[in-house]
Design a protein around this motif. Structure first.
Motif, PDB file in Angstrom:
ATOM      1  N   LEU A 127      -8.795   1.641   1.818  1.00 57.48           N
ATOM      2  CA  LEU A 127      -8.148   2.865   1.331  1.00 57.48           C
ATOM      3  C   LEU A 127      -6.649   2.657   1.155  1.00 57.48           C
ATOM      4  O   LEU A 127      -6.043   3.207   0.240  1.00 57.48           O
ATOM      5  CB  LEU A 127      -8.402   4.011   2.314  1.00 57.48           C
ATOM      6  N   GLY A 128      -6.063   1.852   2.046  1.00 56.71           N
ATOM      7  CA  GLY A 128      -4.637   1.568   1.936  1.00 56.71           C
ATOM      8  C   GLY A 128      -4.326   0.924   0.591  1.00 56.71           C
ATOM      9  O   GLY A 128      -3.353   1.256  -0.071  1.00 56.71           O
ATOM     10  N   LEU A 129      -5.202   0.028   0.184  1.00 57.19           N
ATOM     11  CA  LEU A 129      -5.059  -0.635  -1.111  1.00 57.19           C
ATOM     12  C   LEU A 129      -5.094   0.405  -2.232  1.00 57.19           C
ATOM     13  O   LEU A 129      -4.362   0.325  -3.208  1.00 57.19           O
ATOM     14  CB  LEU A 129      -6.231  -1.616  -1.261  1.00 57.19           C
ATOM     15  N   LEU A 130      -5.957   1.413  -2.038  1.00 54.84           N
ATOM     16  CA  LEU A 130      -6.117   2.452  -3.056  1.00 54.84           C
ATOM     17  C   LEU A 130      -4.892   3.351  -3.160  1.00 54.84           C
ATOM     18  O   LEU A 130      -4.498   3.743  -4.255  1.00 54.84           O
ATOM     19  CB  LEU A 130      -7.323   3.321  -2.713  1.00 54.84           C
ATOM     20  N   VAL A 131      -4.320   3.704  -2.012  1.00 56.54           N
ATOM     21  CA  VAL A 131      -3.250   4.709  -2.049  1.00 56.54           C
ATOM     22  C   VAL A 131      -1.854   4.086  -2.114  1.00 56.54           C
ATOM     23  O   VAL A 131      -0.880   4.782  -2.353  1.00 56.54           O
ATOM     24  CB  VAL A 131      -3.318   5.678  -0.847  1.00 56.54           C
ATOM     25  N   MET A 132      -1.775   2.772  -1.912  1.00 57.40           N
ATOM     26  CA  MET A 132      -0.478   2.117  -1.952  1.00 57.40           C
ATOM     27  C   MET A 132       0.298   2.405  -3.246  1.00 57.40           C
ATOM     28  O   MET A 132       1.491   2.681  -3.194  1.00 57.40           O
ATOM     29  CB  MET A 132      -0.658   0.624  -1.761  1.00 57.40           C
ATOM     30  N   LEU A 163       4.326   0.258   4.536  1.00 58.52           N
ATOM     31  CA  LEU A 163       5.307  -0.803   4.264  1.00 58.52           C
ATOM     32  C   LEU A 163       5.096  -1.486   2.919  1.00 58.52           C
ATOM     33  O   LEU A 163       6.045  -1.609   2.140  1.00 58.52           O
ATOM     34  CB  LEU A 163       5.310  -1.814   5.407  1.00 58.52           C
ATOM     35  N   PRO A 164       3.877  -1.915   2.601  1.00 59.83           N
ATOM     36  CA  PRO A 164       3.705  -2.528   1.279  1.00 59.83           C
ATOM     37  C   PRO A 164       4.049  -1.567   0.151  1.00 59.83           C
ATOM     38  O   PRO A 164       4.644  -1.963  -0.851  1.00 59.83           O
ATOM     39  CB  PRO A 164       2.211  -2.886   1.236  1.00 59.83           C
TER      40      PRO A 164
END
Lengths: 462, 267
Positions: free
Chosen positions: A316-321, A232-233
């Motif tokens: 990891l979400g921060l990394l791949v966003m 979503l982000p």
């Protein structure tokens, strides 16, 4: 890295469109116009690097392949810069930058681990962990640079056909990849068997039963959770950047770019710091438990872990966003203006157009973004080295993290004595990870092609 | 000049539009008569498309574009309206067929759904809209197929049906036959004839004979100004301006018309 690849394809497109010559004939033209070039300098540099690399061979496997390769790339860049300087009496800024990067990277690899031992960050950061991404970064840039040179496409309009022998770095980059991948495949394939993939590795008395099941499950769970968190982000940021251009969108774009530029190790270190801050602050509160994770031992008592899957997935979400955001943005930008205006002219609100037209249109890109993000998350799991978890207590959102990356690191350099038993499986784990990542990347390409033709259909041919 | 005895549903007054420093419309008055077909003609670059796009405020989409002057719809100033609501009353058909990548049925219903209109009678809306656009017989058996499978001319008529489905008061058409073959053009003109009376149509065209065939009124524009406005036959038989005569006869303007400020005809 992505930029240079982008400009590379640009160059290809432009030249083949512009003059109608085939790519190969263009390269042949450039080669025909070659002049004698002094190869002494790069050869000497390469020899030194090779000697250093051979020396490294005695100490470790992966380093042995990456260091000489990096040295060779550096040597090629040095020659490129020197030759351009000789021909044009001015410095090719791009090539010079690459050269500096190569030298700096090589130096960092030699020196940095010594400092890092001193930092004592929950174990050891070995230079292999650094050298592989650096090698990829450098070789991609070098290859892109060489292709540009071969196409004769130069940003400043200089006649780069004067050094067509730059094909050398491409070959070397390929060889470097080959050595790395070949090493992994050749050494890893021996240990690969079904038993290993379906067993949970565990201590048994004084010994250790090798098994990757936990790690494979953990890898998949982590990828899945990462995507759920980043979806979503990522899509939201992409929509914002494409649909509402302005200062805020620029800021979001800048932030996602920065997020992409920040080394995953920096993010990993920050995550590590956060875990420790929390555990020293309040060990029992909910947030702390969510971040650190926990497990039940045989007596049913709940014990804290060092970092949970959930927390790792957020990192990891921060990394791949940014990957998802960028691809969403690209997809939305590819919607033809007529289609956009058609929706607006029918009195549709922005939200309606977005739901019914724009997002379905961008869906193949978003899907590709997701798969690429999964592949990227997979490749970035090394971040979790910082979370330093053994993760032998099962796979769940709040369990400790166990992934293939982690086991590769742990088997190679982990402080735990029993992991020595797994030494022979180190490259097998790497092979499994490699196959997983490559599979995902190929899947992303196939999906994009399939969906793009199905949904957008003949509209583009109109 | 004769008095125009029809109520104007739309009207522009002193309309000035500029992109950055380039002024495209230099004070234009155009009345749009209710239930009639008004053609805007003129050489390339005279600002006719810009004028058309300003009528449902598609010009808003270009942040570089500055609109001054008055545009009214039923006497209300369009500038103070919600652009989404304005576009629900003033629909538009584009030069290049732009069907959405979905089924023919969904294409026709897109606007209906976008405007949150009643969920009943969708089948009737689809049929009557496609009939008005003279394409019902060709597609009635494959409403579920993608609109992208149709030919360019069919796509354009589906786009017209899509616009009519929401019952707009005014339908703007920007050279709708611009990319069509002669046969498709004929069917398109037939559909425009069908709309006459029920809808108000404003059509931009390069094709003078076509304008003569389908329009009730013609506005001739030249270099950002309205040179002449009048009933079609009157404009062809007795144009007031030399330039109008030139253009309607051969499409070439040899004598530049006198630049006049925003001028309405004497009542």
């Amino acid at each position: 890295m992505t930029d240079s690849v982008g400009s590379m394809t640009d160059a290809v497109g432009r030249t083949s469109d512009a003059d109608g010559h085939g790519l190969m004939s263009r390269i042949a033209d450039n080669l025909a116009g070659r002049e004698r070039v002094t190869l002494g300098l790069p050869l000497a540099a390469a020899a030194i690097c090779a000697a250093v690399g051979l020396g490294a061979l005695f100490f470790n496997g992966v380093d042995a392949a990456s260091l000489p390769a990096m040295g060779l790339l550096g040597a090629c860049q040095l020659t490129a810069v020197a030759t351009t300087y000789r021909r044009t009496a001015s410095l090719d800024r791009r090539a010079t930058l690459l050269l500096v990067l190569c030298i700096a990277a090589t130096l960092v690899l030699f020196v940095a681990p010594e400092w890092m031992y001193g930092w004592n960050i929950n174990g050891i950061i070995h230079h292999s962990v650094l050298s592989v991404p650096l090698l990829l970064l450098m070789s991609t840039a070098t290859a892109a640079h060489s292709v540009r040179a071969l196409m004769g496409a130069s940003p400043s309009g200089r006649d780069l056909s004067l050094y067509p022998w730059l094909i050398l770095p491409i070959a070397l980059a390929l060889i470097a990849y080959g050595i790395l991948v070949g090493d992994i495949v050749a050494s890893g394939i021996g240990g690969l068997n079904l038993n290993l993939l379906t067993t949970v590795g565990a201590s048994a008395g004084n010994g250790y039963v090798p098994g990757f099941l936990n790690n494979i499950l953990g890898t998949f769970l982590l990828m899945f959770m990462t995507l759920v968190i980043a979806f979503l982000p990522g899509v939201g940021a992409g929509v914002f950047m494409a649909e509402y251009p302005g200062r805020l969108a620029g800021l979001i774009d800048f932030c996602t770019q920065m997020l992409r530029a920040v080394s995953m190790f920096v993010i990993g270190a920050a995550a590590f710091g956060l875990v420790h801050l929390l555990s020293s602050w309040k060990a029992d509160d909910l947030l702390s438990q969510l971040v650190r994770g926990s497990y039940s031992d045989s007596s049913g008592q709940t014990l804290p872990e060092h970092g949970s899957f959930l927390f790792a997935a957020v990192i990891l979400g921060l990394l791949v966003m940014p990957v998802i955001a960028k691809l969403t943005e690209e997809g939305l930008r590819s919607v033809p203006r007529e289609i956009r205006e058609g929706s607006i002219a029918l009195g549709a609100t922005e939200g309606h157009g977005l739901r019914r037209i724009l997002l379905p249109w961008a869906a193949p890109n978003i899907l590709t973004g997701l798969v690429l993000a999964a592949a990227e998350a997979n490749g970035s799991l090394a971040v979790l080295v910082f979370l330093g978890v053994i993760g032998e207590h099962g796979v769940g959102p709040l369990s400790g993290v166990t992934t293939l990356d982690y086991s590769i690191f742990e088997i190679s350099w982990g402080p735990m004595q029993y992991t020595r038993v797994m030494e022979q499986y180190r490259l097998t784990a790497a092979l499994v990870l490699l196959l997983l990542t490559m599979g995902l990347t190929v899947l992303a390409m196939l999906l994009q092609r399939r969906f793009a033709t199905r949904y957008r259909g003949s509209l583009t041919s109109n | 000049m004769e008095t125009i005895e029809v109520a104007n549903v739309m009207e522009t007054e002193g309309l000035r539009i500029s992109y950055g420093k380039r002024e495209v419309l230099k004070g234009v008055w155009v009345p749009i008569a209710k239930g009639k077909v008004t053609a805007i003609v003129g050489p390339s670059g005279c600002g006719k498309t810009t004028l058309l796009r300003s009528l449902n405020r598609l010009t808003d989409l270009n942040s570089n574009c500055k609109v001054q002057g008055r545009i009214t719809l039923d006497g209300d100033n369009c500038v103070s309206m919600d652009p989404v609501l304005l576009r629900r009353r003033v629909g538009m058909v584009f030069q290049k067929p732009n069907p959405f990548p979905m089924s023919i049925r969904d294409n026709v219903l897109y606007g209906v759904q976008a405007q949150g209109m009643s969920k009943e009678g969708h089948d009737d809306i689809v049929e009557s809209s496609l009939r008005k656009a003279v394409i019902w017989d060709e597609v009635k058996d494959r409403l579920g197929h993608s609109a992208l499978e149709l030919s360019g001319g069919q796509q354009q008529r589906v786009c017209i049906a899509r616009t009519l489905a929401v019952n707009p008061e005014v339908v703007l058409m920007d050279e709708p036959a611009g990319s069509l073959d002669p046969r498709s053009t004929l069917l398109l003109e037939e559909s425009i004839m069908e709309m006459r009376g029920q809808y108000t149509v404003v059509i931009v065209t390069h094709d003078v004979p076509e304008a003569r065939r389908i329009s009730d009124f013609i506005a001739f524009m030249y270099e950002g100004r309205l040179v002449e406005f009048g009933e079609t036959e009157q404009l062809f038989s007795a144009p007031r301006e030399e330039a109008t005569r030139d253009y309607l006869a051969g499409g070439l303007v040899t004598v530049a018309p006198v630049a006049r400020e925003d001028e309405a005809p004497a009542a």
